[in-house]
Design a protein around this motif. Structure first.
Motif, PDB file in Angstrom:
ATOM      1  N   ARG A 294      22.908  72.698  29.545  1.00 61.21           N
ATOM      2  CA  ARG A 294      23.896  71.644  29.335  1.00 61.21           C
ATOM      3  C   ARG A 294      23.240  70.286  29.096  1.00 61.21           C
ATOM      4  O   ARG A 294      23.773  69.451  28.366  1.00 61.21           O
ATOM      5  CB  ARG A 294      24.810  71.548  30.563  1.00 61.21           C
ATOM      6  CG  ARG A 294      25.780  72.709  30.718  1.00 61.21           C
ATOM      7  CD  ARG A 294      26.780  72.758  29.567  1.00 61.21           C
ATOM      8  NE  ARG A 294      27.470  71.520  29.365  1.00 61.21           N
ATOM      9  CZ  ARG A 294      28.515  71.102  30.075  1.00 61.21           C
ATOM     10  NH1 ARG A 294      28.990  71.866  31.025  1.00 61.21           N
ATOM     11  NH2 ARG A 294      29.096  69.944  29.827  1.00 61.21           N
ATOM     12  N   ALA A 302      28.963  66.127  22.974  1.00 59.42           N
ATOM     13  CA  ALA A 302      29.895  66.189  24.102  1.00 59.42           C
ATOM     14  C   ALA A 302      31.191  65.460  23.783  1.00 59.42           C
ATOM     15  O   ALA A 302      32.286  65.924  24.125  1.00 59.42           O
ATOM     16  CB  ALA A 302      29.237  65.597  25.348  1.00 59.42           C
ATOM     17  N   THR A 303      31.082  64.310  23.117  1.00 55.42           N
ATOM     18  CA  THR A 303      32.275  63.556  22.731  1.00 55.42           C
ATOM     19  C   THR A 303      33.119  64.334  21.736  1.00 55.42           C
ATOM     20  O   THR A 303      34.348  64.395  21.850  1.00 55.42           O
ATOM     21  CB  THR A 303      31.870  62.201  22.138  1.00 55.42           C
ATOM     22  OG1 THR A 303      31.162  61.444  23.125  1.00 55.42           O
ATOM     23  CG2 THR A 303      33.099  61.408  21.698  1.00 55.42           C
ATOM     24  N   LEU A 305      33.305  67.550  21.363  1.00 60.37           N
ATOM     25  CA  LEU A 305      33.963  68.659  22.057  1.00 60.37           C
ATOM     26  C   LEU A 305      35.151  68.163  22.872  1.00 60.37           C
ATOM     27  O   LEU A 305      36.214  68.796  22.897  1.00 60.37           O
ATOM     28  CB  LEU A 305      32.970  69.372  22.970  1.00 60.37           C
ATOM     29  CG  LEU A 305      31.838  70.137  22.283  1.00 60.37           C
ATOM     30  CD1 LEU A 305      30.860  70.669  23.324  1.00 60.37           C
ATOM     31  CD2 LEU A 305      32.384  71.282  21.442  1.00 60.37           C
ATOM     32  N   ALA A 306      34.977  67.037  23.544  1.00 57.91           N
ATOM     33  CA  ALA A 306      36.050  66.510  24.388  1.00 57.91           C
ATOM     34  C   ALA A 306      37.262  66.077  23.564  1.00 57.91           C
ATOM     35  O   ALA A 306      38.399  66.164  24.023  1.00 57.91           O
ATOM     36  CB  ALA A 306      35.532  65.333  25.219  1.00 57.91           C
ATOM     37  N   GLU A 307      37.029  65.602  22.344  1.00 56.50           N
ATOM     38  CA  GLU A 307      38.118  65.097  21.508  1.00 56.50           C
ATOM     39  C   GLU A 307      38.856  66.203  20.759  1.00 56.50           C
ATOM     40  O   GLU A 307      39.935  65.971  20.214  1.00 56.50           O
ATOM     41  CB  GLU A 307      37.565  64.094  20.496  1.00 56.50           C
ATOM     42  CG  GLU A 307      37.077  62.792  21.132  1.00 56.50           C
ATOM     43  CD  GLU A 307      36.438  61.858  20.114  1.00 56.50           C
ATOM     44  OE1 GLU A 307      36.146  62.336  18.975  1.00 56.50           O
ATOM     45  OE2 GLU A 307      36.223  60.683  20.447  1.00 56.50           O
ATOM     46  N   ASN A 324      38.917  73.426  28.887  1.00 55.77           N
ATOM     47  CA  ASN A 324      39.801  72.263  28.854  1.00 55.77           C
ATOM     48  C   ASN A 324      41.214  72.789  28.606  1.00 55.77           C
ATOM     49  O   ASN A 324      41.491  73.337  27.540  1.00 55.77           O
ATOM     50  CB  ASN A 324      39.380  71.306  27.735  1.00 55.77           C
ATOM     51  CG  ASN A 324      40.205  70.028  27.706  1.00 55.77           C
ATOM     52  OD1 ASN A 324      41.355  70.009  28.129  1.00 55.77           O
ATOM     53  ND2 ASN A 324      39.617  68.959  27.201  1.00 55.77           N
ATOM     54  N   ARG A 326      43.814  71.528  27.753  1.00 53.53           N
ATOM     55  CA  ARG A 326      44.493  70.940  26.600  1.00 53.53           C
ATOM     56  C   ARG A 326      44.118  71.644  25.302  1.00 53.53           C
ATOM     57  O   ARG A 326      44.857  71.580  24.314  1.00 53.53           O
ATOM     58  CB  ARG A 326      44.122  69.454  26.512  1.00 53.53           C
ATOM     59  CG  ARG A 326      44.753  68.714  25.353  1.00 53.53           C
ATOM     60  CD  ARG A 326      44.272  67.285  25.285  1.00 53.53           C
ATOM     61  NE  ARG A 326      42.840  67.181  25.097  1.00 53.53           N
ATOM     62  CZ  ARG A 326      42.228  67.382  23.946  1.00 53.53           C
ATOM     63  NH1 ARG A 326      42.891  67.721  22.871  1.00 53.53           N
ATOM     64  NH2 ARG A 326      40.906  67.261  23.857  1.00 53.53           N
ATOM     65  N   GLN A 327      42.983  72.321  25.291  1.00 51.72           N
ATOM     66  CA  GLN A 327      42.443  72.875  24.048  1.00 51.72           C
ATOM     67  C   GLN A 327      42.803  74.349  23.867  1.00 51.72           C
ATOM     68  O   GLN A 327      43.011  75.071  24.836  1.00 51.72           O
ATOM     69  CB  GLN A 327      40.922  72.724  24.030  1.00 51.72           C
ATOM     70  CG  GLN A 327      40.443  71.288  24.005  1.00 51.72           C
ATOM     71  CD  GLN A 327      38.934  71.190  24.126  1.00 51.72           C
ATOM     72  OE1 GLN A 327      38.287  72.058  24.706  1.00 51.72           O
ATOM     73  NE2 GLN A 327      38.365  70.119  23.590  1.00 51.72           N
TER      74      GLN A 327
END
Length: 522
Positions: A294, A302-303, A305-307, A324, A326-327
């Motif tokens: 990681r 990382a950004t 993936l988070a978005e 996540n 949400r995904q």
């Protein structure tokens, strides 16, 4: 043999906030020490009482707390010297000693005074804990700092003028050690112009927690275990717009949920949407996850993936993306790259933000090429971005030294997408030019002879003693990196999870075990 000293943070008060490591050490300790006032009660001990059993308990009773004294520092120094001697006797007897610390041991913690006196003589480990500042921010439900803001932590015992100056100069602040200092801190907040922003939190995370506006608190009611918080100004300034965006996103999500389920099902061309079904413009980001660990994932990756709204990729790789709720995650077989690319582009055309993930770097024998190719041919309206990652070759090289220090070539031994004749010609050309070569995809269950064939070609141009780095499952649970001579390489020991780096005539295998290729060439 001496015992081991542990400074263990037990958090701000809620027993549920004690870390697993802290619980493990407390239960296994021979001796548990804790600070207390003369009444004998200890907040730190109370937090972990359920984990105590047959351990020897050492209460460390402060000689003074809130009472006045002409020699406070002298008496406290003598107390810590005597306490350290008591703990040293246990350590010399071979007993492991855990010293409990409220919050974090090194954050205004009493343990640090024992650490100064003992850690140079005994093995010592410090286990961090949740601080009262973090607990207070959580209780308020407001961030301390955001973006480039600076947080300043201040003791309330500072001179009032100094407090006011520092409060005025910082973006956000936490003021510790209130109690009798509360009135002076409130005056400093007023002088700095920050009084209206300040919050008060008492005994954060416990059943007796209390919070409110700093200005509304009665000074006579303030205990030592309280914190003043001046939170993020950026958060206050941006929350309204963020809530509006969130409400809009909720509406878009509800609208998307009403779309045909076939659009969101993994597959390929079957999921293609017509131009009439397009909504707001989405995008595809092809993300390199790095070789495995990681900490090799870049902040940009990382950004991305988070978005993302959707994560698409080979099942083994999407499993490496943190879950996540949400995904939506769409895993598929490793042999359907074009179909996977089209599916991701369909999602983006429908307004979704899609992350297509690859191990290592997505542009090296991975999904970036497939996505860019399919987009160029059939989806010119969908934006595609590629986020690079640490390659497997560079991860393996870093484990052993610097074998890629000069010119090198990268060749895949897989003949699934090109003929073996092409592979042979390229191997021979690279070998003849005396470059280091990294060999990807050397073998699989159905491809068992390519490594031996490549070895024969390379040996026509390289000495049998040429070092070969055999890196398997680098950054994974079965990692192994070893060096063998080209003539001694055993092809049967190489599989699909292995990467090979074959040195040039200039590559050196040092006595230390390191392998390097000098930047000069003679």
């Amino acid at each position: 043999m001496s015992g081991r000293l542990y400074g263990v943070g037990v958090g701000p008060g809620d027993p549920g906030l004690v870390t697993l490591r802290a619980v493990e050490l407390i239960r296994a300790a021979d001796v548990v020490a804790f600070h207390c006032a003369r009444h004998g009660r200890s907040n730190a001990r109370a937090i972990v009482a359920d984990h105590l059993g047959s351990q020897i308990e050492e209460p460390l009773t402060y000689p003074v707390t809130t009472e006045d004294t002409d020699d406070y520092q002298g008496r406290i120094d003598a107390f810590y010297t005597e306490a350290a001697a008591r703990l040293a006797a246990h350590l010399d007897a071979g007993r492991d000693v855990v010293v409990l610390a409220e919050g974090d041991p090194f954050f205004y913690g009493s343990y640090m005074h024992l650490h100064k006196r003992l850690a140079h003589r005994y093995d010592a480990e410090v286990v961090p804990g949740v601080t009262s500042v973090a607990a207070a921010a959580a209780a308020l439900g407001t961030p301390l700092v955001e973006r480039d803001e600076v947080l300043t932590v201040l003791p309330g015992t500072l001179d009032e003028d100094e407090l006011a100056r520092r409060l005025a100069d910082t973006d956000a602040a936490a003021v510790m050690k209130l109690g009798r200092t509360f009135t002076g801190v409130r005056t400093a907040l007023r002088r700095s112009g920050r009084s209206d922003e300040a919050h008060y939190v008492e005994r954060a995370s416990t059943a007796n927690e209390r919070q409110g506006r700093f200005e509304d608190v009665d000074p006579a009611s303030v205990p030592y275990f309280s914190v003043g918080i001046v939170p993020s100004r950026v958060h206050v300034a941006t929350t309204g717009a963020a809530r509006a965006d969130g409400d809009a996103a909720r509406g878009a999500s509800e609208a998307l949920s009403a779309c045909s389920p076939a659009l969101l099902a993994p597959g390929g061309r079957e999921a293609t949407s017509s131009s009439t079904s397009r909504t707001s413009p989405g995008a595809v980001t092809v993300v390199g996850l790095g070789p495995g660990a990681r900490d090799r994932l870049t902040p940009e990756a990382a950004t991305a993936l988070a978005e993302a709204d959707d994560v698409v990729g080979y099942t083994t790789y999407v499993a490496r993306v943190p879950p996540n709720p949400r995904q939506r995650v769409h895993g598929s077989d490793n042999r359907v790259e074009s179909e996977r690319a089209a599916f991701a582009l369909d999602l983006a055309r429908a307004g979704r933000r899609v992350a297509v993930v690859s191990s290592g770097d997505p542009g090296v024998f991975a999904m970036a090429s497939a996505v860019v190719e399919v987009a160029a041919e059939d989806y010119p309206d969908v934006p595609v971005r590629v986020v690079p990652g640490v390659t497997a070759a560079h991860a393996v090289a870093a484990k052993i030294g610097a074998p890629l220090g000069h010119d090198f070539a990268t060749i895949s031994l897989s003949d699934r997408l090109k003929s073996w004749d092409v592979v042979e010609r390229r191997l021979a050309a690279v070998a003849e030019t005396d470059m280091v070569v990294t060999l990807y995809n050397p073998a699989s269950r159905s491809r068992t002879w390519q490594v031996e064939a490549a070895q024969r070609i390379l040996l026509k141009h390289r000495e049998p003693s040429t070092p070969v780095i055999v890196g398997r499952d680098v950054d994974g649970p079965e990692e192994s990196v070893r060096v063998v001579e080209l003539g001694s390489l055993e092809p049967g020991e190489v599989d699909m999870r292995t990467l090979l780096i074959v040195g040039s005539s200039q590559t050196r295998w040092a006595r230390t075990g390191a392998v390097y290729t000098p930047r000069r060439y003679w």
